[in-house]
Design an enzyme around this catalytic site. Structure first.
Site, mmCIF file in Angstrom:
data_model
loop_
_atom_site.group_PDB
_atom_site.id
_atom_site.type_symbol
_atom_site.label_atom_id
_atom_site.label_comp_id
_atom_site.label_asym_id
_atom_site.label_seq_id
_atom_site.Cartn_x
_atom_site.Cartn_y
_atom_site.Cartn_z
ATOM 1 N N GLU A 1 2.924 -7.618 -4.700
ATOM 2 C CA GLU A 1 2.285 -7.834 -3.406
ATOM 3 C C GLU A 1 1.740 -9.260 -3.359
ATOM 4 O O GLU A 1 1.228 -9.779 -4.354
ATOM 5 C CB GLU A 1 1.144 -6.824 -3.241
ATOM 6 C CG GLU A 1 0.384 -6.933 -1.937
ATOM 7 C CD GLU A 1 -0.887 -6.093 -1.941
ATOM 8 O OE1 GLU A 1 -1.275 -5.619 -0.863
ATOM 9 O OE2 GLU A 1 -1.491 -5.914 -3.020
ATOM 10 N N LYS B 1 2.214 -0.853 4.385
ATOM 11 C CA LYS B 1 1.114 -0.279 3.602
ATOM 12 C C LYS B 1 0.296 0.691 4.442
ATOM 13 O O LYS B 1 -0.265 0.335 5.477
ATOM 14 C CB LYS B 1 0.226 -1.407 3.075
ATOM 15 C CG LYS B 1 -0.812 -0.994 2.047
ATOM 16 C CD LYS B 1 -1.513 -2.238 1.505
ATOM 17 C CE LYS B 1 -2.420 -1.928 0.329
ATOM 18 N NZ LYS B 1 -3.035 -3.179 -0.212
ATOM 19 N N CYS C 1 -0.079 -1.362 -3.825
ATOM 20 C CA CYS C 1 -1.416 -1.616 -4.358
ATOM 21 C C CYS C 1 -2.381 -0.453 -4.138
ATOM 22 O O CYS C 1 -2.258 0.588 -4.763
ATOM 23 C CB CYS C 1 -1.951 -2.915 -3.762
ATOM 24 S SG CYS C 1 -3.256 -3.707 -4.749
#
Length: 347
Positions: free
Chosen positions: A59, A134, A166
């Site tokens: 990321e 995300k 993440c």
């Protein structure tokens, strides 16, 4: 699944993860230059790892974190766009698949809405075969617009692949959603910084075990002037054991071969630790012995999940009762997020 060689085989997918040094960029021109550097790295890696079928970058590896809002909006990318064209060309040249970060991707209502934090999976023909936004941005710091679903698609040699990003990975629900859709490899791209190194390493291993799936983690390394990133990019087997893991070094690379047949055999034939099967066949041994069929119980026993699906507003109110009712916190305000109290000062 095996580790230590540079090859792959008809049954194994060669996967590489990169501890990419977190860039600090400010303009579109700098982003394009950095994307070109990533493309050069891919071609070089393929020379050193001829079995590489898939390479994963962290990321923020393409754009860095744009701490300035105007820079973030000005550099937000379209998909397809200049950045993905560079990555597609590299994948074709190296005859490999790749996972790449775009932070951010322009919202449909750009510039009136915040961008998305997006990953793309590009195949060896240069085609974008998965775009994931995300779902759970790292609030309160990240200002991305949230995505609303996960995806699964065929990857190299037919391995089923899902992408997550993440902070997504701190929520068991997203891993389970990917696995229950058929994902055999869940790719987690991170820009994770200290102090949470130990927790993040543990989480990815635990989720591989809990979901009977391979996990490939690519995390940033280095210091960008604000945060220090801990690296530890890793490839984890479907039994939760680490096949290969980087340290904290910038530009470290790990590589392993993931067997397609082994994970499918395990999911079909394993019993006591076949978590995906057992979750939807609860108590089948005892029920069969009791004459109540041979499928166990499929009904969901978890009240929280039933409430969330049937009445999301009520579920939100319930969680506020055990946490807080405002998104901000008076003791530690972030930006202009609303909070219910008066800010305290140290001392």
């Amino acid at each position: 699944m095996r580790h230590g060689d540079i090859s792959s085989s008809p049954d194994t997918v060669g996967v590489a993860v990169v501890n990419y040094k977190m860039p600090r960029l400010h303009s579109k021109a700098e982003v394009i230059d950095n994307a070109s550097k990533i493309a050069e790295i891919i071609v070089g890696m393929k020379q050193g790892l001829p079995g590489m079928d898939l390479v994963v970058f962290p990321e923020y590896s393409t754009m860095g974190i744009m701490y300035d809002h105007d820079e973030m909006m000005a550099t937000a990318a379209s998909i397809p766009g200049e950045e993905t064209a560079i990555f597609s060309a590299a994948c074709r040249q190296a005859n490999t698949w790749g996972v790449f970060s775009l932070t951010g991707e322009r919202h449909e209502a750009h510039p009136h809405k915040a961008p998305y934090n997006t990953l793309v999976l590009i195949n060896n023909l240069g085609e974008i075969v998965q775009r994931y936004r995300k779902c759970i941005p790292w609030c309160p710091i990240e200002g991305w617009y949230p995505g609303d679903r996960t995806y699964v698609c065929d990857g190299p040699k037919g391995m089923k692949i899902s992408l997550i990003i993440c902070d997504d990975g701190n929520y068991p629900e997203i891993w389970r959603d990917c696995a229950m859709k058929g994902a055999e490899l869940i790719v987690r791209c991170q820009g994770y910084m200290y102090p949470a190194k130990e927790q993040q390493v543990q989480m990815s291993k635990s989720m591989a075990w809990a979901n009977n799936c391979y996990v490939a983690v690519a995390n940033a390394a280095g210091f960008d002037g604000v945060y220090s990133y801990f690296g530890h990019s890793a490839i984890i087997g479907f039994d939760g054991r680490t096949l290969g893991e980087c340290g904290e070094e910038e530009m470290g690379i790990q590589y392993a071969q993931l067997s397609v047949s082994q994970i499918r055999d395990a999911r079909a034939n394993d019993q006591s630790q076949n978590h995906l099967f057992k979750l939807l066949h609860r108590g089948y041994t005892g029920m069969h012995a009791s004459g109540d069929g041979d499928k166990g119980v499929a009904d969901c026993p978890f009240e929280f999940y039933r409430t969330w699906v049937l009445d999301a507003q009520k579920a939100q109110e319930n969680v506020e009762k055990i946490t807080r009712s405002t998104v901000g916190v008076a003791e530690c305000p972030v930006g202009n997020l609303p909070h219910g109290g008066k800010e305290q000062t140290a001392g």
